[in-house]
Scaffold this motif. Structure first.
Motif: not given
Ligand code: ADP
Length: 490
Positions: A449-450, A453, A387, A390-391, A437-438
């Motif tokens: 997929t949300g 976490l 993550n 990814k972010y 998902r944010s």
């Molecule tokens: P996904 O990555 O599949 O959308 P997650 O449950 O892993 O689902 O994450 C949920 C949401 O949290 C993500 O959609 C993102 O918006 C936010 N997020 C998670 N990890 C990070 C991070 N390290 N930095 C910023 N936003 C994050």
């Protein structure tokens, strides 16, 4: 016993009269006292209490029979407002009008054999006439006040029972934050919430404007409406507090339902993308096998392999998610070195991090032995580092994710810190919710997929640990895992 006027002095009679009158405290005993005082002055054979209407209609208050011939005399006495004696052959009528400044109350009439009425006696009857008149005036007024109070009390009780029958807690605070009114529901309100009301009361007083807010206390939701009231130049705040947990629960379920639908469509999309790629590459290999050189062939196989891995990770996520939901996921704990595991994850993610231009910083230090489910912990850390990559924030020149481990008491603390896009403070708790998902344009561009976490959190909690998040939008995030190191045969 009042002494007869004949046998005693004027003043002792007067003081007796005053004393008797001062003892009266209701209308009933007022009539009796008048009768008693009168009998103290003369020998009363019979007595009547006549009420005269505005139209000069005579009515005996206690409805006793009387001689109709005397009606004219009664009316005359009532008009004249003076004590009068009408002698008959063997007896006399004594008419005493009982009146006060505003009202003619009634005419007291006594029949007596007495025939000698001294000036003092007439004077005493006049005093009785006036004093008893005032007494009746006061008693009638008192009765009216009592009646009014009774009506006010009745209305108050009626309003109170309405205010107590509502499901809302209602309370009125003064400017000094003292309670002026509260209904029963307010008393049953959670004490923690009662203490949280100060700020909204103060804001209402400061702005002199109505306010409303929602509060969450111990898994319950409340809506608070604060109304500014100015009453007789005093500032008050009326609060109406409603438990909206049920509505919130419903809203939450609806939201989860919506998120589930979004999840399904996202999942189909997520599964289709690698599948299409696998199909396209394998079709090309089959159709054009002879035309492809070894290098291209190898590249195609690598793509197929990486898409298959992606597909299998998605399916594993789905499987874990459903196991966690059904509570059928069991941990298989073994002893391993956590730092070695993290290093292994970093190696696996190296290509992914290079592609995204993110530096993975992990200071692999001494060996830390833990007793946990290796596969699950791998999944947790993998997901968090993935993550962070990814972010990552494309605007930043140097992008990194830094992993540290330390032992504190019986726990291992793993921090995964990044300088990626960060998370809005209102999303801080929500991102651990299923399917969440944010809601940022940046997130939309990134596949996901949300559920990641929510699985991470469940896995950590299954190990008896916690996950905390320290984050700032635009700056980056640190996920802090605190997990008991575990002991064998736990
Ligand atoms: P996904 O990555 O599949 O959308 P997650 O449950 O892993 O689902 O994450 C949920 C949401 O949290 C993500 O959609 C993102 O918006 C936010 N997020 C998670 N990890 C990070 C991070 N390290 N930095 C910023 N936003 C994050």
């Amino acid at each position: 016993m009042v002494e007869k006027v004949k046998d005693s002095s004027f003043y002792s009679n007067l003081s007796n009269i005053i004393m008797e009158i001062s003892k009266v405290n209701d209308l009933d005993s007022a009539y009796k006292t008048l009768s008693k005082i009168s009998s103290g002055l003369i020998d009363v054979d019979k007595e009547f209490f006549f009420k005269i209407s505005e139209e000069d209609k005579v009515q005996e208050i206690f409805r006793t029979a009387y001689d109709a011939d005397i009606e004219d005399m009664i009316i005359w006495s009532n008009k004249n407002l003076d004590v009068s004696i009408f002698p008959e052959e063997n007896f006399s009528y004594v008419f005493v009008p009982i009146f006060s400044l505003n009202t003619k109350h009634f005419v007291y009439t006594a029949i007596t054999k007495e025939d000698d009425f001294s000036n003092e006696m007439m004077m005493l009857f006049r005093i009785i006439s006036f004093m008893t008149g005032n007494l009746f005036e006061n008693l009638v007024l008192y009765d009216k006040i009592l009646n009014k109070n009774f009506i006010i009390e009745k209305n108050k009780n009626f309003l109170n029972s309405i205010l107590n029958s509502t499901n809302d807690s209602i309370v009125v605070f003064s400017e000094n934050q003292e309670i002026n009114f509260k209904n029963e529901k307010y008393d049953n309100l959670d004490e923690g919430l009662q203490q949280e009301l100060n700020s909204i009361i103060q804001r209402t007083l400061d702005t002199e404007k109505n306010q409303s807010e929602e509060k969450e206390i111990e898994d319950k939701f409340f809506s608070i409406d604060s109304n500014f009231l100015e009453f007789e130049n005093e500032k008050n705040v009326l609060l109406v507090i409603r438990d909206i947990s049920g509505t919130k629960e419903l809203e939450k379920m609806k939201k989860i339902d919506k998120m589930k639908m979004e999840f399904l469509s996202m999942m189909s999309h997520e599964l289709r993308t690698p599948l299409s790629a696998i199909k396209a590459y394998s079709d090309t290999i089959i159709d054009s096998y002879e035309m492809l050189d070894n290098e291209t062939l190898m590249e195609f196989f690598r793509t197929i392999q990486s898409e298959t891995n992606h597909l299998s990770r998605l399916l594993n996520d789905l499987l874990d998610f459903s196991k966690l939901e059904l509570k059928t996921l069991h941990l298989e704990k073994t002893e391993f070195n956590i730092n070695e595991l993290i290093q292994e994850i970093c190696n696996t993610l190296e290509e992914f991090s290079n592609n995204n231009d993110v530096e993975i910083i992990f200071h692999k230090n001494e060996s830390i032995k833990v007793f946990m489910d290796r596969t699950r912990i791998r999944q947790v850390i993998f997901n968090l580092i993935q993550n962070a990559i990814k972010y990552s924030d494309k605007e930043k020149e140097h992008r990194f994710v830094e992993i540290t481990t330390e032992i504190k008491e019986n726990n291992i603390i793993i921090k995964i810190k990044d300088n990626s896009i960060g998370i809005k403070s209102e999303d801080k708790e929500k991102i651990f919710d299923k399917f969440y998902r944010s809601d940022t344009s940046l997130t939309y561009e990134i596949q996901g997929t949300g559920v990641g976490l929510s699985i991470v959190k469940d896995m950590v909690e299954l190990h008896g640990g916690t996950i905390e998040l320290d984050t700032e939008l635009g700056k980056g995030s640190t996920f802090i895992l605190t997990i008991p190191r575990g002991v064998e045969n736990e």
